[in-house]
Every structure is written in C-alpha cells, then in structure tokens.
Design an enzyme around this catalytic site. Structure first.
Site, PDB file in Angstrom:
ATOM      1  N   PRO A 104      23.388-113.482  25.653  1.00 27.55           N
ATOM      2  CA  PRO A 104      23.783-114.529  24.435  1.00 27.55           C
ATOM      3  C   PRO A 104      23.054-114.246  23.380  1.00 27.55           C
ATOM      4  CG  PRO A 104      22.555-115.529  26.343  1.00 27.55           C
ATOM      5  CD  PRO A 104      22.310-114.167  26.882  1.00 27.55           C
ATOM      6  N   GLY A 108      17.106-116.186  21.667  1.00 22.01           N
ATOM      7  CA  GLY A 108      15.586-116.135  22.012  1.00 22.01           C
ATOM      8  C   GLY A 108      15.278-115.230  23.082  1.00 22.01           C
ATOM      9  N   LEU A 109      16.186-114.515  23.497  1.00 26.15           N
ATOM     10  CA  LEU A 109      16.227-113.457  24.547  1.00 26.15           C
ATOM     11  C   LEU A 109      16.108-111.897  24.106  1.00 26.15           C
ATOM     12  CD1 LEU A 109      18.262-115.262  27.192  1.00 26.15           C
ATOM     13  CD2 LEU A 109      15.877-115.480  26.872  1.00 26.15           C
ATOM     14  N   GLY A 110      15.780-112.079  22.982  1.00 21.58           N
ATOM     15  CA  GLY A 110      15.645-110.498  22.373  1.00 21.58           C
ATOM     16  C   GLY A 110      16.978-109.716  22.390  1.00 21.58           C
ATOM     17  N   SER A 111      18.177-110.474  21.910  1.00 11.48           N
ATOM     18  CA  SER A 111      19.568-109.649  22.234  1.00 11.48           C
ATOM     19  C   SER A 111      19.392-108.581  21.021  1.00 11.48           C
ATOM     20  CB  SER A 111      20.675-110.652  22.073  1.00 11.48           C
ATOM     21  OG  SER A 111      20.491-111.402  20.958  1.00 11.48           O
ATOM     22  N   SER A 112      18.963-109.016  19.905  1.00 11.18           N
ATOM     23  CA  SER A 112      18.976-108.089  18.802  1.00 11.18           C
ATOM     24  C   SER A 112      18.219-106.667  18.944  1.00 11.18           C
ATOM     25  CB  SER A 112      18.963-108.440  17.199  1.00 11.18           C
ATOM     26  OG  SER A 112      17.447-108.943  17.243  1.00 11.18           O
ATOM     27  N   ALA A 113      17.116-106.915  19.397  1.00 14.27           N
ATOM     28  CA  ALA A 113      16.085-105.911  19.715  1.00 14.27           C
ATOM     29  C   ALA A 113      16.777-105.143  20.748  1.00 14.27           C
ATOM     30  CB  ALA A 113      14.672-106.417  20.272  1.00 14.27           C
ATOM     31  N   ASP A 155       9.693-107.808  20.590  1.00 12.31           N
ATOM     32  CA  ASP A 155      10.894-107.677  21.311  1.00 12.31           C
ATOM     33  C   ASP A 155      11.318-106.317  21.584  1.00 12.31           C
ATOM     34  OD1 ASP A 155      10.685-110.416  20.796  1.00 12.31           O
ATOM     35  OD2 ASP A 155      12.770-110.449  20.054  1.00 12.31           O
TER      36      ASP A 155
HETATM   37  O1  PMV Z   1      14.202-115.527  19.140  1.00  8.46           O
HETATM   38  P1  PMV Z   1      13.844-113.713  19.259  1.00  8.46           P
HETATM   39  O2  PMV Z   1      14.335-113.366  20.524  1.00  8.46           O
HETATM   40  O3  PMV Z   1      14.357-113.224  18.207  1.00  8.46           O
HETATM   41  O4  PMV Z   1      12.490-113.819  19.269  1.00  8.46           O
HETATM   42  C1  PMV Z   1      11.537-113.986  18.121  1.00  8.46           C
HETATM   43  C2  PMV Z   1      10.264-113.874  18.423  1.00  8.46           C
HETATM   44  C3  PMV Z   1       9.002-114.298  17.402  1.00  8.46           C
HETATM   45  O5  PMV Z   1       7.728-114.394  17.655  1.00  8.46           O
HETATM   46  C4  PMV Z   1       9.295-115.668  16.841  1.00  8.46           C
HETATM   47  C5  PMV Z   1       9.279-113.350  16.211  1.00  8.46           C
HETATM   48  C6  PMV Z   1       8.648-111.775  16.528  1.00  8.46           C
HETATM   49  O6  PMV Z   1       9.061-110.805  15.906  1.00  8.46           O
HETATM   50  O7  PMV Z   1       7.683-111.824  17.350  1.00  8.46           O
END
Ligand code: PMV
Length: 327
Positions: A104, A108-113, A155
């Site tokens: 999703p 917060g699960l790194g979808s874009s990376a 990520d």
């Molecule tokens: O929420 P996400 O999956 O984009 O993770 C961000 C993680 C952070 O520590 C907040 C940013 C980063 O680049 O480390």
C-alpha cells in the site's frame, strides 16, 4: 539472482522484457533519527513491487496510480528516474515500464523505494547495464530524493539487499544473520500520508531544540544497538519493550498521532510483546511483535476489534531481476 526464460509472440517476433521485483521494508528501530545520523534497524518484507521494462517508441511509465507517456506531464518521480538513467548514458529512453505493487502506498512500508529499486533494476536488465546492488542503489536514490526530499537511504538499501540490516548514513549497511525467521504483524492505520512532510516536521524539532534532538539521536542509536542484541539473541519480549519505548520517543518528536498511539495500545492489549509506528508515521503502519505461536490469533483478535493487519515473515530476499523473450 538472475534467471531467464524464452517465450515467443504470436507473430514469432521475439521481444525482450526485463522483470524486476523488489521488497518493501519495515523499520524495527531508529526511523527519522536515521536521517540525522543515528543507527537504525530494518528488515525486508515479503510484499514486493514488480517492474517490467520492454522496448517502446518513447518513454512510457505505467503505475497503479498514474500513467505518464510522451506528451504527458512526465512529472512522476519514477518517470524522471528512468529519464535520468538514460541521460547519464547520453541515450534516448525508448522503454515502457509497467509497475505493480503489493505494497500500500504512503503506509511506511517503503513502497516508493521498492518501486525505484525495481524500476532501476528492470531498466538496467533490459539495457544490459549493471544490476549489482550498488549500481541499483545509486540509481534508485535519485528517484527517492525526488519523493522524500532528504531520505536516509535505508529504504533503498533494504529493498536492494534484502535481509535484516543495521543502517547508518555514510557507512556500509551491516547485514544481520537471524537464528530463524521472525513473524511480525503490520497493522494498518488506513491513513495515507506523505513521508516528505513527516520528515520535514520531525526535522523542524531539530531546528527548534538542536541539543535535545542530538540527545534523542544518540538514544535512537542505543535503542537500535539494544534491539539488535535482543533480536539476535532471540529475546523477543525485551525486543518488544524496546520497540514500544522507541514509539514513545518518536511520539515526542511529532511522528505519531492519536490513532497510531491507540493502535500501539491495542496491540499491547492483545498480547503483543511490543509495538511502534514504522516508517515516517503520521498515519501509515504500526509494526507489532506478536508472542511466538500467537501470531494468527493476535491478528484475528485485532480484526475483531476492527483493525486491519497482515503477518509478514522476515527476513525476505532483496531485488531480483530476470529477462524473458517474447510476449
Ligand atoms: O514511511 P517510509 O516508508 O517512507 O519510511 C521513511 C523512513 C524515515 O526514516 C522517516 C525517512 C528515511 O529516509 O530514513
């Protein structure tokens, strides 16, 4: 890992497609502070993004959210990543990239990376450019910067390498060998948010209270060292407590909200050893450590309280790319 298969189109014309799959991630400890030099702990999860790259007259990127084609705005970060990869080699992009994801977005699960890593790997696979992790990481970071502004790189590193990593900006990531797989619960708040906005919100507390923030960065590194030790030693109850403590620290710098705090409480009430927001916070996901053997029961208990979650086994593998002919 590489593999290949040969298929033919009905016309008999062979057509090369490069496919790459890259995992999402959970941050076990240290998010946000990792952007400012602290040590963090993260793991690749089973949910992945898939990118397929094949020849086209120009550059076309199709993602679940949008379609960018020649003549369109071309503003999608992934579109700009592909353009940059060709520009660096003084070549014209003639490629169609199709992206699908089990992750999703904005959770917060790194979808874009994982989308950047999969795309960089698929395009490199199609063109015969290097697909080793450092080359993929370098390309994917270009795209991640467009999305996040100032990403730490955790990520992208986890998505490329897979496994469980200790990560600090400017140092090679340290892969960790777990004694066995670990089952984590990813609880979804249902609130989508922008990592970029959250990163800048937390960073602004550094501007307001630089000395206090430096102390929190040091404690985030310590939290990660302790969490790593407990994780490797199989001391999961202690690991859970450290995760919950990490959540409280993240809340003090504005990364949490009422819903996430409530979800953490609920996870603890349902018997989890610990729980915390994971990733940028402000919505997105909560990562919980269920008691061993009670993983499904805990997820079911949460579901009865109206909370959506899924179990994810870590570690999971990193990016994979392969080619196939025909279609
Ligand atoms: O929420 P996400 O999956 O984009 O993770 C961000 C993680 C952070 O520590 C907040 C940013 C980063 O680049 O480390």
């Amino acid at each position: 890992m590489r593999s290949s298969a040969t298929r033919r189109s009905p016309s008999g014309e062979p057509r090369l497609t490069a496919v790459a799959e890259a995992p999402g991630k959970v941050i076990i400890t240290g998010e946000h502070f990792v952007v400012h030099g602290a040590l963090a702990l993260a793991a690749a999860i089973g949910q992945r993004t898939r990118a397929e790259a094949s020849r086209a007259p120009g550059l076309v990127v199709e993602t679940p959210l949008a379609r960018s084609a020649p003549g369109g705005t071309g503003q999608l970060p992934v579109h700009r990543l592909v353009r940059e990869m060709y520009r660096m080699r003084s070549a014209e992009p003639r490629v169609r990239v199709t992206i699908t994801s089990e992750l999703p977005a904005g959770s917060g699960l790194g979808s874009s990376a994982s989308a950047m890593v999969a795309t960089a790997a698929a395009v490199s696979g199609l063109e015969g450019w290097p697909t080793d992790p450092p080359s993929i990481i370098e390309a994917a970071m270009f795209g991640e910067r467009l999305v996040h502004g100032r990403p730490s790189g955790i990520d992208v590193a986890v998505s490329a390498a897979g496994g469980v990593l200790q990560f600090r900006v400017g140092e090679p990531p340290r892969p960790l060998e777990l004694a066995g797989p670990l089952r984590l619960l990813v609880v979804q708040s249902g609130e989508r948010r922008s990592s970029k906005r959250l990163i800048s919100k937390v960073s602004s507390t550094k501007g307001a209270h630089p000395h206090l923030f430096a102390g929190l960065c040091d404690s985030a590194s310590l939290i990660t060292e302790l969490a790593t030790e407990r994780l490797l030693g199989g001391r999961l109850r202690d690991l859970g407590r450290i995760m919950t403590y990490n959540h409280a620290v993240l809340a003090t710098v504005g990364a949490s909200n009422e819903r996430l705090d409530r979800l953490v409480d609920l996870c603890l009430e349902c018997g989890c050893y610990g729980a915390k927001l994971t990733g940028a916070g402000g919505g997105g996901s909560v990562l919980a450590l269920p008691a061993e053997g009670a993983e499904e029961a805990t997820a079911a208990l949460l579901a009865r309280r109206g909370v959506r979650s899924f179990l994810s086994e870590v570690p999971s593998g990193g990016v994979r790319v392969w080619t196939s002919e025909g279609r």
